[in-house]
Design an enzyme around this catalytic site. Sequence first.
Site, mmCIF file in Angstrom:
data_model
loop_
_atom_site.group_PDB
_atom_site.id
_atom_site.type_symbol
_atom_site.label_atom_id
_atom_site.label_comp_id
_atom_site.label_asym_id
_atom_site.label_seq_id
_atom_site.Cartn_x
_atom_site.Cartn_y
_atom_site.Cartn_z
ATOM 1 C CG PHE A 139 -15.590 -72.781 -47.960
ATOM 2 C CD1 PHE A 139 -16.725 -72.589 -47.179
ATOM 3 C CD2 PHE A 139 -14.739 -71.701 -48.170
ATOM 4 C CE1 PHE A 139 -17.004 -71.345 -46.610
ATOM 5 C CE2 PHE A 139 -15.004 -70.456 -47.598
ATOM 6 C CZ PHE A 139 -16.141 -70.289 -46.817
ATOM 7 C CG ASP A 224 -12.461 -71.570 -54.990
ATOM 8 O OD1 ASP A 224 -11.433 -70.923 -54.733
ATOM 9 O OD2 ASP A 224 -13.471 -71.569 -54.259
ATOM 10 C CE LYS A 253 -8.767 -68.851 -47.132
ATOM 11 N NZ LYS A 253 -9.987 -69.214 -47.862
HETATM 12 C C1 LIG Z 1 -11.331 -68.902 -48.226
HETATM 13 C C2 LIG Z 1 -11.935 -69.468 -49.442
HETATM 14 C C3 LIG Z 1 -12.937 -68.795 -50.161
HETATM 15 C C4 LIG Z 1 -13.555 -67.504 -49.665
HETATM 16 O O1 LIG Z 1 -12.650 -66.462 -49.655
HETATM 17 P P1 LIG Z 1 -12.981 -65.153 -48.779
HETATM 18 O O2 LIG Z 1 -11.848 -64.232 -49.084
HETATM 19 O O3 LIG Z 1 -13.059 -65.588 -47.359
HETATM 20 O O4 LIG Z 1 -14.287 -64.639 -49.276
HETATM 21 C C5 LIG Z 1 -13.393 -69.357 -51.333
HETATM 22 N N1 LIG Z 1 -12.891 -70.524 -51.785
HETATM 23 C C6 LIG Z 1 -11.935 -71.187 -51.132
HETATM 24 C C7 LIG Z 1 -11.401 -72.453 -51.711
HETATM 25 C C8 LIG Z 1 -11.429 -70.697 -49.934
HETATM 26 O O5 LIG Z 1 -10.490 -71.380 -49.263
#
Ligand SMILES: *Cc1c(COP(=O)(O)O)cnc(C)c1O
Length: 402
Positions: A139, A224, A253
């Site tokens: 994700f 990420d 986050k």
């Molecule tokens: C939550 C998340 C995102 C997206 O972040 P947003 O602030 O919701 O755009 C991207 N990568 C990972 C691994 C995430 O957990």
Amino acid sequence: MDNSSANDLLAKQHYLIPITPRPELCFMRGEGHYLFDQHDKRYLDWIQGWAVNTLGHSPEVIQQALIKQSGQLINPSPAFYNQPMLTLAELLCEHSVLDEVFFTNSGAEANEGAIKLARKWGQKHKNGAFKIITFDHSFHGRTLATMSATGKDAFAPLFEPKVSGFTKVAYNDLSATEAAIDDQTVAIMLELIQGEAGVIPADAEFVAGLDALCKQHNLLLIVDEVQTGIGRTGSLFAYQQYQAEPHIMTLGKGLGGGVPIAAMMIDKAVSCFEYGDQGGTFNGNPLMCAVSGAVLHEVLAEGFLAQVDRVSEYFCQQLEVLADRFALGANRGKGLLLAMNTGEISAPQIVALARDAGLLLNAPREDSLRFMPALTLTEKEVDDGIAILTDVLTALTAAPKE
Ligand SMILES: *Cc1c(COP(=O)(O)O)cnc(C)c1O
């Protein structure tokens, strides 16, 4: 709030574009590990803004940072430097292997920047190579490019045509990754623990192998760390627990402890944006940067991360006791990004019953519960949450089967 004003409040929900099913609750205030709804009912919160509230709800340090900074300077425009932006950039670089930062407002926007930077670098240094290898069930966000990068099956048919140039490979499969590399490949992008997929950690050999593949084929390694960064896994960044030297890392986050700020960090050797390639109206604004600086200061304080590890170990022990007692599966994850397999029992059903009983949980899959409490968690809250879970599981396993 009395029942009729609570009903009046919830009656306004049709003004919102529905994007997700929400329970008939409206949270009014938060305090550390707890949230309070419209009836002032208290919930132990193990969602914490979706692994966002590093220090829990409305901690004093965030309140103070907001008050101080908002009285001083809120936004001079992204065309000028500001003090919180500069000091936060220094702090992040000095505590990581990366050298330069671009601040964004969301994790998706940080990943979007990472994708753009990799493509720019491929144009300049790798004969126009542009393809990025990403992983099944990953994700990376909800912009068009990050949804295209994402390996979630449910995203596949949506919003066609997607942004092209993403090659999806099975996670933790090094030889499949190697086989997917071609002349047009510019980068490999992964989560070190796949959060939304249900807390699936990357194997140590897999990550070390990806790092080696990147060196061998002159590819960029993009981690990420939007969910895993800022102490969530027990180290400041999750890559520090792996044999990997990322060229690009994204954060989000937990970086703001609840306020919207995210970041793309890069190795200066791959820095190649030209003026005009990247920017954004709110990016690096002093209000959010000041809050993030205050959060990082706490996370970097002596003993903070060691305590995350200690409480994580205790949490895992208690989950094992629960697993033995109710014949559930093993737990997984690191630090305070944990999940547990619920076997035959529906995880969403546990979530609904636990919420009624005053515990907020997430079920990333039919058979998994995810735990993402504040990093300030102590043994006491673990005991309280496990007691509620025990009651819920007792009720569920005692119920006569239809
Ligand atoms: C939550 C998340 C995102 C997206 O972040 P947003 O602030 O919701 O755009 C991207 N990568 C990972 C691994 C995430 O957990």
